[in-house]
Design a protein around this motif. Structure first.
Motif, PDB file in Angstrom:
ATOM      1  N   PHE A 135      -1.911  51.643 108.614  1.00 42.46           N
ATOM      2  CA  PHE A 135      -1.161  50.175 108.552  1.00 42.46           C
ATOM      3  C   PHE A 135       0.037  49.786 107.545  1.00 42.46           C
ATOM      4  N   LYS A 136      -0.242  50.566 106.646  1.00 42.19           N
ATOM      5  CA  LYS A 136       0.568  50.202 105.663  1.00 42.19           C
ATOM      6  C   LYS A 136       2.201  51.069 106.326  1.00 42.19           C
ATOM      7  N   ILE A 137       1.883  52.197 106.779  1.00 43.80           N
ATOM      8  CA  ILE A 137       2.419  52.469 107.209  1.00 43.80           C
ATOM      9  C   ILE A 137       4.022  52.152 108.391  1.00 43.80           C
ATOM     10  N   PHE A 138       2.894  51.302 109.591  1.00 44.58           N
ATOM     11  CA  PHE A 138       3.506  50.424 109.949  1.00 44.58           C
ATOM     12  C   PHE A 138       3.890  48.635 109.895  1.00 44.58           C
ATOM     13  N   LYS A 139       3.161  49.017 108.501  1.00 44.52           N
ATOM     14  CA  LYS A 139       3.992  48.030 108.264  1.00 44.52           C
ATOM     15  C   LYS A 139       5.057  47.954 107.098  1.00 44.52           C
ATOM     16  N   PHE A 140       5.139  49.224 106.639  1.00 45.74           N
ATOM     17  CA  PHE A 140       6.466  49.011 105.722  1.00 45.74           C
ATOM     18  C   PHE A 140       7.799  48.885 107.036  1.00 45.74           C
ATOM     19  N   PHE A 141       7.280  49.428 108.425  1.00 42.36           N
ATOM     20  CA  PHE A 141       7.868  49.436 109.322  1.00 42.36           C
ATOM     21  C   PHE A 141       8.826  48.206 109.619  1.00 42.36           C
ATOM     22  N   ILE A 142       7.601  47.972 110.308  1.00 41.23           N
ATOM     23  CA  ILE A 142       7.963  46.437 110.516  1.00 41.23           C
ATOM     24  C   ILE A 142       9.109  45.328 108.969  1.00 41.23           C
ATOM     25  N   ALA A 143       8.766  45.680 108.343  1.00 37.61           N
ATOM     26  CA  ALA A 143       9.432  45.581 107.397  1.00 37.61           C
ATOM     27  C   ALA A 143      10.994  45.477 107.028  1.00 37.61           C
ATOM     28  N   LEU A 144      10.946  46.891 107.171  1.00 33.68           N
ATOM     29  CA  LEU A 144      12.312  47.922 107.171  1.00 33.68           C
ATOM     30  C   LEU A 144      13.539  46.906 108.016  1.00 33.68           C
ATOM     31  N   ILE A 145      12.596  46.943 109.659  1.00 36.41           N
ATOM     32  CA  ILE A 145      13.349  46.444 110.245  1.00 36.41           C
ATOM     33  C   ILE A 145      14.041  44.680 110.523  1.00 36.41           C
ATOM     34  N   PHE A 146      12.614  44.100 109.910  1.00 36.26           N
ATOM     35  CA  PHE A 146      13.246  43.217 109.864  1.00 36.26           C
ATOM     36  C   PHE A 146      13.654  41.775 108.336  1.00 36.26           C
ATOM     37  N   LEU A 191       3.492  54.572 100.073  1.00 34.95           N
ATOM     38  CA  LEU A 191       2.006  54.849 100.673  1.00 34.95           C
ATOM     39  C   LEU A 191       1.775  55.861 100.181  1.00 34.95           C
ATOM     40  N   ASN A 192       2.113  55.967  99.109  1.00 33.96           N
ATOM     41  CA  ASN A 192       1.126  56.723  98.426  1.00 33.96           C
ATOM     42  C   ASN A 192       1.066  56.251  96.586  1.00 33.96           C
ATOM     43  N   SER A 193       0.395  54.589  97.048  1.00 31.03           N
ATOM     44  CA  SER A 193       0.045  53.990  95.879  1.00 31.03           C
ATOM     45  C   SER A 193      -0.480  52.867  95.607  1.00 31.03           C
ATOM     46  N   THR A 194      -1.337  52.378  94.877  1.00 29.94           N
ATOM     47  CA  THR A 194      -1.804  51.188  95.685  1.00 29.94           C
ATOM     48  C   THR A 194      -1.309  49.707  95.427  1.00 29.94           C
ATOM     49  N   ASP A 195       0.319  50.023  95.730  1.00 31.55           N
ATOM     50  CA  ASP A 195       1.001  48.465  95.018  1.00 31.55           C
ATOM     51  C   ASP A 195       1.468  48.080  96.474  1.00 31.55           C
ATOM     52  N   ARG A 196       1.550  47.002  96.701  1.00 35.21           N
ATOM     53  CA  ARG A 196       1.771  46.141  98.139  1.00 35.21           C
ATOM     54  C   ARG A 196       3.078  46.129  98.002  1.00 35.21           C
ATOM     55  N   LEU A 197       4.033  45.662  99.778  1.00 36.29           N
ATOM     56  CA  LEU A 197       5.366  46.173  99.510  1.00 36.29           C
ATOM     57  C   LEU A 197       5.859  46.035  99.039  1.00 36.29           C
ATOM     58  N   PHE A 198       6.198  44.558  98.474  1.00 36.58           N
ATOM     59  CA  PHE A 198       7.535  44.158  97.916  1.00 36.58           C
ATOM     60  C   PHE A 198       7.567  44.783  96.593  1.00 36.58           C
ATOM     61  N   PRO A 199       6.051  44.537  95.112  1.00 36.42           N
ATOM     62  CA  PRO A 199       5.667  45.764  94.284  1.00 36.42           C
ATOM     63  C   PRO A 199       6.815  46.884  94.534  1.00 36.42           C
ATOM     64  N   SER A 200       6.550  47.777  95.973  1.00 34.73           N
ATOM     65  CA  SER A 200       6.613  49.048  95.497  1.00 34.73           C
ATOM     66  C   SER A 200       8.389  48.330  95.743  1.00 34.73           C
ATOM     67  N   LEU A 201       9.265  47.595  96.467  1.00 33.82           N
ATOM     68  CA  LEU A 201      10.597  48.147  96.776  1.00 33.82           C
ATOM     69  C   LEU A 201      11.099  47.562  95.650  1.00 33.82           C
ATOM     70  N   ALA A 202      10.344  46.935  94.377  1.00 34.95           N
ATOM     71  CA  ALA A 202      11.489  46.726  93.164  1.00 34.95           C
ATOM     72  C   ALA A 202      10.819  48.023  93.140  1.00 34.95           C
ATOM     73  N   LEU A 203      10.156  48.148  92.380  1.00 31.28           N
ATOM     74  CA  LEU A 203       9.721  49.976  91.674  1.00 31.28           C
ATOM     75  C   LEU A 203      11.164  50.554  92.300  1.00 31.28           C
ATOM     76  N   GLY A 204      10.816  50.747  93.476  1.00 30.24           N
ATOM     77  CA  GLY A 204      12.135  51.777  94.560  1.00 30.24           C
ATOM     78  C   GLY A 204      13.874  51.472  93.703  1.00 30.24           C
ATOM     79  N   PHE A 205      13.987  49.554  93.762  1.00 30.58           N
ATOM     80  CA  PHE A 205      15.203  49.961  93.133  1.00 30.58           C
ATOM     81  C   PHE A 205      14.945  50.370  91.648  1.00 30.58           C
ATOM     82  N   LYS A 206      13.527  50.052  90.745  1.00 30.81           N
ATOM     83  CA  LYS A 206      14.302  50.459  89.463  1.00 30.81           C
ATOM     84  C   LYS A 206      13.906  52.511  89.154  1.00 30.81           C
TER      85      LYS A 206
END
Length: 318
Positions: A135-146, A191-206
């Motif tokens: 589900f997280k994989i699918f959710k991330f790719f939907i966010a990636l597309i849109f 994918l490898n943490s309990t963080d939600r999508l947008f916090p993960s994107l923020a941490l990725g940018f950090k």
């Protein structure tokens, strides 16, 4: 001796450790990779092979017959609109599914590798983890597309506008690997943490910013290496085939004999298949490289290796 994921790395270390990982654990990695991805890759190869062979054969079928009133390719497309549309949708769905699996596999493998501290990883473990995180994989790719892709396209559009004042060209070669690295790091963390999508994107940018030029530079080098290898695997066979076909041809030899080009559809189809397979396999280089960036930045933040060493001392004493 095990490969160390959690450690501080420099620009050269990112490149060296990417290849060192495959040298030390490539057998386990690719064994699992082909067991999990192999059947789908073979299916995709078969579809692409027969699809492009039919396409190129139709395209070159009127070679040497310029007087034909109709084009076989146009006729084929017109007469089989429904089938071609269905076939195109099937290809897109298959490409999407394989790309998702291809993208998620290294992330799952690294997570298990990190937790088990061994490359003795079974395909069943990876499949179980993929199922749990589907589900997280699918959710991330939907966010990636849109969400993510439109933002990246907007940034690249601004870069293209800046091409007219030269500065856009170097900016493009910075923003392209930076965007790729940001997406990959975010996916690793999501994918490898309990963080939600947008916090993960923020941490990725950090994490990307922490060693910006090092991260962007190593990503760019991996892209260049992949493109060079892709060129070797695709261009050279194509050129050799073309040279072989045109060896006996000269302007004085009269009209073009269609038999001279009978092997061209097969040659172009084989080159397309080689390009497809090489692209999927070589993409592991860059995703693994991005994993090293993620775990290195995580080490900087959390000092994970020191805690892991303490745990190992405790387990050894038991």
């Amino acid at each position: 001796m095990m490969f160390q994921l959690h450690k501080n790395r420099s620009f050269s270390t990112y490149i060296n450790d990417t290849f060192l990982f495959f040298k030390m654990h490539g057998k386990s990695y690719f064994k699992n990779y082909f067991i999990i991805n192999g059947a789908l890759l073979l299916l995709l190869i078969a579809i692409v092979f027969f699809g492009f062979q039919f396409y190129f054969q139709t395209l070159f079928s009127n070679l040497g017959n310029p007087g034909l009133d109709s084009n076989p390719m146009v006729n084929m497309l017109t007469d089989n609109v429904g089938f071609i549309a269905f076939f195109a949708i099937l290809i897109m769905v298959l490409f999407f599914f394989i790309s998702v699996l291809q993208y998620a596999f290294p992330v799952i493998y690294f997570d298990l590798f990190d937790k088990k501290n061994t490359d003795d990883i079974e395909p069943s473990e990876i499949l179980q983890s993929l199922k749990q995180k589907s589900f997280k994989i699918f959710k991330f790719f939907i966010a990636l597309i849109f969400i993510i892709t439109p933002i990246i396209v907007l940034i690249f559009g601004l870069n293209i506008l800046l091409f007219f004042i030269i500065i856009g060209i170097p900016l493009f070669f910075i923003t392209a690997p930076a965007a790729l690295s940001w997406v990959n790091i975010s996916f690793y963390h999501y994918l490898n943490s309990t963080d939600r999508l947008f916090p993960s994107l923020a941490l990725g940018f950090k994490y990307l910013k922490q060693q910006f030029w090092t991260n962007v530079g190593s990503t760019m080098i991996m892209i260049i290496i992949i493109q060079i290898v892709m060129t070797i695997f695709t261009t050279i066979p194509y050129l050799l085939g073309m040279v072989n076909m045109f060896t006996d041809f000269s302007p004085q030899s009269g009209p073009i004999n269609p038999e001279q080009f009978s092997a061209l559809p097969m040659l172009m189809t084989v080159v397309m298949v080689i390009s497809l397979v090489a692209n999927y396999i070589l993409s592991n280089l860059i995703i693994v490289n991005q994993g090293l960036i993620y775990y290195s930045q995580k080490e900087t933040e959390e000092n994970t290796s020191a805690n892991h060493s303490i745990d190992l001392i405790g387990s050894d004493s038991e």
